[in-house]
Motif scaffolding. Structure first.
Motif, PDB file in Angstrom:
ATOM      1  N   LYS A   1      -6.931  10.534  -2.495  1.00 10.92           N
ATOM      2  CA  LYS A   1      -7.780   9.880  -2.757  1.00 10.92           C
ATOM      3  C   LYS A   1      -9.116   9.434  -2.097  1.00 10.92           C
ATOM      4  O   LYS A   1      -9.741   9.294  -3.115  1.00 10.92           O
TER       5      LYS A   1
ATOM      6  N   SER B   1       1.028  11.408   3.776  1.00 14.53           N
ATOM      7  CA  SER B   1      -0.422  12.480   2.956  1.00 14.53           C
ATOM      8  C   SER B   1      -0.322  13.807   2.742  1.00 14.53           C
ATOM      9  O   SER B   1      -0.017  14.280   3.383  1.00 14.53           O
TER      10      SER B   1
ATOM     11  N   VAL C   1      -3.555   3.960   5.292  1.00 10.06           N
ATOM     12  CA  VAL C   1      -3.744   5.323   4.915  1.00 10.06           C
ATOM     13  C   VAL C   1      -4.766   6.370   5.377  1.00 10.06           C
ATOM     14  O   VAL C   1      -5.835   6.207   4.416  1.00 10.06           O
TER      15      VAL C   1
ATOM     16  N   THR D   1       0.714  -0.873   0.168  1.00 10.18           N
ATOM     17  CA  THR D   1      -0.109  -0.018   0.455  1.00 10.18           C
ATOM     18  C   THR D   1       0.968   1.613  -0.252  1.00 10.18           C
ATOM     19  O   THR D   1       0.627   2.544  -0.115  1.00 10.18           O
TER      20      THR D   1
ATOM     21  N   LEU E   1      -5.758   3.192  -1.356  1.00  9.37           N
ATOM     22  CA  LEU E   1      -5.669   4.041  -0.685  1.00  9.37           C
ATOM     23  C   LEU E   1      -4.488   4.675  -0.214  1.00  9.37           C
ATOM     24  O   LEU E   1      -4.316   4.010   0.863  1.00  9.37           O
ATOM     25  N   SER E   2      -3.731   5.232  -1.168  1.00  3.85           N
ATOM     26  CA  SER E   2      -2.134   5.943  -0.909  1.00  3.85           C
ATOM     27  C   SER E   2      -1.934   6.782  -0.470  1.00  3.85           C
ATOM     28  O   SER E   2      -2.421   7.456  -0.393  1.00  3.85           O
ATOM     29  N   PRO E   3      -0.444   7.122   0.457  1.00  6.41           N
ATOM     30  CA  PRO E   3       0.426   7.851   0.509  1.00  6.41           C
ATOM     31  C   PRO E   3       0.213   8.301  -0.653  1.00  6.41           C
ATOM     32  O   PRO E   3       0.109   8.313  -2.220  1.00  6.41           O
ATOM     33  N   CYS E   4       1.169  10.354  -1.018  1.00  5.75           N
ATOM     34  CA  CYS E   4       1.150  10.830  -2.053  1.00  5.75           C
ATOM     35  C   CYS E   4       2.421  10.690  -2.505  1.00  5.75           C
ATOM     36  O   CYS E   4       3.228  10.956  -3.312  1.00  5.75           O
TER      37      CYS E   4
ATOM     38  N   SER F   1      -5.913   9.669   3.061  1.00  4.89           N
ATOM     39  CA  SER F   1      -4.981   9.244   2.035  1.00  4.89           C
ATOM     40  C   SER F   1      -5.941  10.761   0.703  1.00  4.89           C
ATOM     41  O   SER F   1      -7.268  11.149   1.470  1.00  4.89           O
TER      42      SER F   1
END
Length: 758
Positions: free
Chosen positions: A700, A605, A695, A543, A574-577, A698
């Motif tokens: 997203k 994020s 996350v 992730t 739902l990932s980080p940046c 996130s």
């Protein structure tokens, strides 16, 4: 791990017979070019301490003869200054001219861009014939060339990438100029090199052009001392007139910063974006059949692949696992001798009786399809009755397409049966096994550029696997590559430790991938009799990579709640940046305290202008201790908490770090989250976020944070009817959970005042 850069001096001494220049670049470094009595020798010093000294032995290979400065068959002609500008920026250059005793000219130069950035360039005005005197594990020319010894005026450690998996398979670290140095991958397997002191001051060295036909060659004695030289691959037969190659050297206070500057400059040279373009396989949860997965060369008893994978689909629908695509590995197409090169890239009989396109329609899954090298007996080559020009080497059962039209026709046919994402594997074998790619100076680059052009034409986001370091750097010229494997296959090793090599991938503009995994420890009937002791660790690493989350479970064997921690109800990851990257201290400990580093990575994020940090620590040794500060996470000051324990909040800043120690194991890894403190109407709010996810903040999921005197609002997005629970800590009212049911639009706004969404 940082140093006072206002007082640190970095010196690059270029030693010419007649020249002295003294320049200052901001507060970073004083660059001195000073006069001594050696022709075009140089030394690199950091803070007035010698780190590297150039080797006196330079050579080039021509007409099967080695011309060297050592025996005076390669002679210094003269030196001059020059100025210029390229995609990196303005530079001041120093150029040296050389000539062999047979009259062949060779030019070397150093470009100084300021700010600790340099390029070393070598040019062949006359070219060179029969330059392959040293073979593929040597180099046909040497610029730059450094002594490898213990003459440095402070103890240096090294970290070097090598071999494939973007250099992860052959990554080595230890003390420079000792026996440790002998372990660094050389020649064909060589990759970027980092040198550092115990404070973390770091130099990065790698090629910056002609990646497919350049290498670093380590010529070392039994004590790990000798020379390291960068140059043209030693098996190249002919070097054309005016051919040039270059090496970049970057200095900064910290491995992460040095690699970031290194990557910024390389991407600037090639117009490569900071982030790759959109790719369905990175954005959504998919089902995988790669090596180590349940259905890798394996089906359910008495069932075809189509029937077996349809059982996966039915189970996923019933269990609520939102798979959006199917990765089909090498088992599905025709290969020579069972599992060798590609003969025909179409399904084998009986694998998908209804056809790939029909199966895709039935499941609504897109295809992410694997490919490998071409067999000498492939159906596409004119030598075998096909319509395309290939170089065929039958003794090695390998071939390489030569026609620009081949790849466009190849992918046109594949898109007709539903190909939407492409996976090019076995890149090391394609280059290393074939004589043509190692002897012809343009062959490998042309092959990859033609492949990339066709992938761009059809809009096929692509992953590379088994990628040697030369191809890893060549990614800078390839626009279709969105992600790369930075680990070996899931079956073969404990390959969740990707934080170090993720730096390499991220800084050349692609996302790092760790391959598939089992989400449940026990998978009865899997063909490898494999048990996965740490499924949650694999899930969280995947992730945080910003690449694929890739379960390969058997039917009915998934840990559904674990998989749903990675994504929303529609399968969107739902990932980080940015990918989680190893902190600087991990590099330094790897070099100076082998086996005492563990795995400690950080990312963040960004929602609106606010930065929410994430730190993952696992397998930290008993006598190791990390202090993680806001600058290491690139997050805002505020508070931190351990995942699942947000009732206990701790101040987080440069002066109040996250303390990481041996309690962070593989089975019980430590996942920390951070949040800024928001001031609102006399209260202090902490956005804990969606605690059901790895996350919790996130970008997203959360698109905007809006603070006014009237309300504290959070804009949310997801799937229609999706239930999203957001936790907020209030200094006045303690922990508050607000539940939102998203409307048909999939968008809603959380109101702190109303305690609901609208």
């Amino acid at each position: 791990m940082t140093s006072n850069m206002a007082t640190k001096k970095i010196h690059l001494f270029i030693l010419f017979l007649f020249l002295f220049v003294d320049q200052t670049y901001g507060n970073l470094s004083k660059i001195e070019i000073t006069q001594v009595n050696l022709e075009c020798s140089f030394a690199v010093t950091i803070g007035k301490k010698l780190w590297l000294e150039s080797s006196k032995d330079l050579w080039i290979s021509h007409n099967s003869t080695v011309f060297s400065t050592t025996n005076s068959s390669l002679a210094f002609v003269g030196a001059s200054n020059f100025n210029g500008q390229d995609a990196i920026g303005k530079f001041k250059g120093k150029e040296c001219a050389w000539k062999t005793k047979t009259g062949l000219h060779w030019i070397t130069s150093i470009k100084d861009y300021g700010g600790g950035v340099y390029q070393f360039q070598q040019t062949f005005p006359d070219g060179a014939k029969n330059s392959n005197a040293f073979g593929s594990n040597g180099v046909a020319s040497t610029w730059p060339s450094f002594k490898v010894d213990k003459s440095a005026e402070e103890e240096l450690g090294f970290f070097a990438w090598g071999m494939d998996s973007f250099g992860d398979d052959g990554k080595k670290f230890g003390l420079w100029g000792t026996n440790d140095t002998k372990r660094i991958a050389s020649g064909l397997d060589s990759g970027p090199l980092l040198l550092m002191n115990k404070r973390g001051d770091t130099i990065v060295l790698s090629h910056s052009s002609q990646f497919m036909v350049t290498s670093a060659s380590y010529n070392l004695n039994s004590n790990g001392q000798g020379t390291v030289s960068w140059g043209i691959l030693g098996s190249i037969k002919d070097i054309p007139a005016h051919f040039s190659s270059s090496v970049i050297m970057v200095f900064a206070d910290g491995p992460g910063k040095a690699l970031r500057i290194w990557g910024d400059n390389l991407r600037g040279l090639y117009g490569k974006a900071r982030k790759p373009g959109p790719s369905f396989q990175n954005d959504y949860l998919g089902y995988w059949t790669d090596n180590g997965a349940y259905f890798y060369y394996n089906t359910l008893k008495n069932k075809t692949y189509e029937e077996s994978l349809y059982e996966v689909y039915k189970y996923s629908q019933k269990a609520g696992i939102p798979y959006r695509y199917l990765q089909i590995d090498s088992w599905w197409y025709y290969k020579s001798d069972g599992r060798q090169g590609v003969v025909n890239w179409i399904p084998q009989p009986g694998y998908f009786p209804s056809g790939l396109l029909e199966f895709s329609k039935k499941t609504n899954w897109q295809y992410f399809a694997h490919n490998r090298w071409f067999s000498a007996n492939n159906v596409y080559a004119k030598q075998n009755g096909g319509k395309y020009n290939f170089v065929v080497e039958r003794d090695k059962d390998i071939a390489l397409p030569q026609d620009e039209t081949f790849w466009k026709d190849f992918f046109y046919n594949a898109t007709q049966w539903g190909l939407r994402m492409y996976l090019q594997d076995w890149l090391t074998l394609q280059f290393d096994k074939m004589s043509f790619t190692k002897e012809n100076i343009t062959a490998a680059r042309t092959w990859l550029l033609q492949l990339d052009e066709a992938l761009q034409f059809y809009g096929l986001p692509t992953q590379l696997c088994m990628t040697p370091c030369r191809t890893a750097l060549q990614v800078l010229e390839l626009k279709s590559i969105t992600n790369v494997r930075v680990s070996t296959d899931y079956l073969l090793a404990e390959q969740w430790r990707i934080g170090l090599t993720s730096h390499f991938a991220w800084n050349v503009g692609v996302f790092p991938n760790k391959d598939n995994f089992f989400s449940q420890t026990i998978q009865p009937g899997n063909p490898f009799k494999k048990k996965e002791p740490y499924p949650a660790l694999h899930a969280v690493v995947s992730t945080l990579s910003m690449s694929q989350v890739a379960p390969g479970d058997g039917v009915g064997m998934s840990n559904v709640s674990l998989l749903l921690r990675t994504c929303n109800a529609d399968g969107l990851i739902l990932s980080p940046c940015k990918p989680a990257l190893s902190v600087d201290e991990q590099f330094v400990r790897s070099a100076f305290r082998p086996g005492k580093a563990g795995e400690v990575t950080a990312t963040h994020s960004i929602v609106s202008k606010y930065r929410f940090g994430i730190v993952l620590a696992a397998d930290v040794p008993n006598d190791s201790h990390y202090q993680i500060t806001t600058d290491m996470v690139d997050a805002d000051d505020g508070v931190y908490w351990l995942d699942g324990k947000h009732s206990t909040l701790n101040i987080f800043s440069k002066d109040y770090p996250i303390s990481v120690d041996y309690t962070c194991t593989k089975a019980n890894f430590c996942l920390y989250h951070t949040s800024p403190i928001f001031k609102f109407n006399g209260d202090e709010l902490i956005l804990i976020g969606e605690t059901a996810k790895f996350v919790p903040m996130s970008a997203k999921r959360f698109s905007n944070i809006r603070i006014s005197s009237e309300d504290f609002r959070l804009d949310i997005r997801g799937s229609p009817n999706e239930k999203v629970i957001v936790s907020i800590y209030s200094k006045l009212q303690k922990n508050i959970d607000i539940t939102c049911i998203l409307p048909a639009s999939g968008q809603s706004t959380l109101s702190f005042i109303l305690r609901n969404c609208y």
